[in-house]
Design an enzyme around this catalytic site. Structure first.
Site, mmCIF file in Angstrom:
data_model
loop_
_atom_site.group_PDB
_atom_site.id
_atom_site.type_symbol
_atom_site.label_atom_id
_atom_site.label_comp_id
_atom_site.label_asym_id
_atom_site.label_seq_id
_atom_site.Cartn_x
_atom_site.Cartn_y
_atom_site.Cartn_z
ATOM 1 N N GLY A 39 0.831 -1.207 0.000
ATOM 2 C CA GLY A 39 0.000 0.000 0.000
ATOM 3 C C GLY A 39 0.862 1.251 0.000
ATOM 4 N NE ARG A 49 14.283 15.979 -2.727
ATOM 5 C CZ ARG A 49 14.722 16.558 -1.614
ATOM 6 N NH1 ARG A 49 14.679 15.917 -0.458
ATOM 7 N NH2 ARG A 49 15.224 17.778 -1.663
ATOM 8 C CB SER A 101 4.274 -8.860 -6.539
ATOM 9 O OG SER A 101 4.677 -9.963 -7.308
ATOM 10 C CB ILE A 154 -1.011 4.990 6.589
ATOM 11 C CG1 ILE A 154 -2.022 3.917 6.151
ATOM 12 C CG2 ILE A 154 -0.586 5.874 5.425
ATOM 13 C CD1 ILE A 154 -3.394 4.484 5.816
ATOM 14 C CG ASP A 155 -1.625 -0.256 7.962
ATOM 15 O OD1 ASP A 155 -2.445 0.630 7.679
ATOM 16 O OD2 ASP A 155 -1.506 -1.308 7.299
ATOM 17 C CG MET A 197 -7.639 2.420 5.626
ATOM 18 S SD MET A 197 -6.543 2.621 4.205
ATOM 19 C CE MET A 197 -7.637 2.113 2.886
ATOM 20 N N GLY A 198 -5.747 0.864 8.951
ATOM 21 C CA GLY A 198 -4.775 0.417 9.938
ATOM 22 C C GLY A 198 -4.622 -1.085 9.998
ATOM 23 C CE LYS A 242 -19.021 16.050 25.029
ATOM 24 N NZ LYS A 242 -17.888 15.226 24.666
#
Ligand code: F6P
Length: 352
Positions: A39, A49, A101, A154-155, A197-198, A242
């Site tokens: 991902g 870079r 893959s 990002i997980d 996500m995660g 609330k």
């Protein structure tokens, strides 16, 4: 005496750079490769870079491998120059492209990958990715390839690092969404379930809830909150006056967002709040990397090129306690719990 042939411009530049280096820094490896796999996430471009710029600084040439392991098998490989990584620092995604893959998990796929590394004279490889990608890197290491892994996901579900590249940007995206949803929730007097996500890690959900002032975070690492308890929380929040109730749910939490929404909707009369659901999905993977992610990616990418140059292999370069840290790949891919008890406690105290 015959004339000594002048080296080609690129070789001249390498020679010049190598003259500027200390004896420890003198060239060990001539050519390395870099790929992004699995991902995508913000920060992969600054990371590539940094590998390229540090690699070239050390006198190596750096080959970019397209589409992760799929491109390594297909031989989609070309040299990256200082110019080819210009202007990508602030771009989301990965300019090398990525893939998951299935072929690389087979012995035949790995053999073809090894052949291509030889065919292109690539002596060392930097793999940027998450758990599956670093498992692949470990396989290559076991077969004698010099490999350095970098945590790009990002997980935040890897060992050997406090934080992975992309998490900070994804968290800011989640925070932006929580803030915006809170506006509409308050206007309509509603409860919202926001799914992050995660994979099996609750880090994004917990930290997103903490930063966004949510009323509850549901994460796989702390799975003892029943559906009934969540419904009671909604009731309590409503009774306390609330005008919204935000519940951030990690995608790996069981029984899952849909089951929670169905349960809460069935309890609507007793809870007071109407319930809506927002699944944030792939928006969390995109966007320009934050300053934190750019700097983290640059530090780790540069350290990976240096580690390969020095002949090290089979480790992931991570960030622990504010410092570069190297951990064996076989350690970082083991299941790990990134939820610190004190942070969980803090979140529970703030959820009011
Ligand atoms: O590993 C990163 C991640 O975004 C996970 O959080 C999520 O579960 C998964 O990838 C989604 O994968 P895909 O993009 O293949 O749907």
């Amino acid at each position: 005496m015959g004339r000594v042939a002048r080296p080609a411009p690129q070789a001249r530049a390498r020679l010049l750079i190598s003259c500027l280096l200390t004896s420890e820094e003198r060239i060990h490896m001539k050519r390395i490769g870099v790929l992004t796999s699995g991902g995508d996430g913000p920060g992969l471009n600054p990371c590539i870079r940094a590998v390229v710029r540090m690699g070239i600084h050390l006198g190596m040439s750096v080959m970019g491998i397209r589409r992760g392991y799929a491109g390594l098998i297909a031989g989609e490989i070309e040299e990256l120059t200082l110019r080819s990584v210009g202007g990508i620092l602030g771009r989301g995604g990965t300019f090398l492209s990525t893939s998951r893959s299935a072929e690389f998990t087979t012995p035949q796929g790995q053999l073809t990958a090894l052949r291509n590394l030889h065919r292109f004279d690539i002596e060392g490889l930097v793999v940027i990715g998450g758990n599956g990608s670093l498992t692949g890197a470990q396989k290559l290491h076991e077969q004698g390839v010099k490999v350095i892994g970098l945590p790009g996901t990002i997980d935040n579900d890897l060992g050997g690092t406090d934080i992975t590249i992309g998490v900070d940007t994804a968290l800011n995206t989640i925070l932006d969404a929580v803030d915006k949803i809170k506006d509409t929730a308050s206007s309509h007097n509603r409860a919202f379930i926001i799914e992050t996500m995660g994979r099996n890690c609750g880090y994004l959900a917990l930290m997103g809830a903490l930063a966004g002032g949510a009323e509850l975070a549901l994460i796989p690492e702390n799975n003892d909150i029943s559906l009934e308890a969540v419904s009671n929380l909604l009731k309590d929040v409503y009774v306390r006056g609330k005008n919204h109730c935000i519940i951030v749910v990690a995608e790996g939490w069981k029984p899952g967002t849909a089951a929670l929404a169905a349960y809460l909707n069935a309890q609507k009369e007793q809870q007071g709040f109407e319930v809506r659901t927002t699944v944030l999905g792939h928006v969390q993977r995109g966007g320009s990397p934050t300053a934190y992610d750019r700097i983290l990616a640059t530090r780790l990418g540069a350290a990976a090129a240096e580690a390969l140059y020095a002949g090290r292999s089979g480790v992931m370069i991570g960030w622990i306690d504010g410092k570069i840290a190297e951990t064996p790949l076989e350690e970082v891919i083991k299941p790990t719990n990134k939820i610190k008890p004190d942070v969980l406690r803090l979140a529970r105290v703030m959820e009011r």
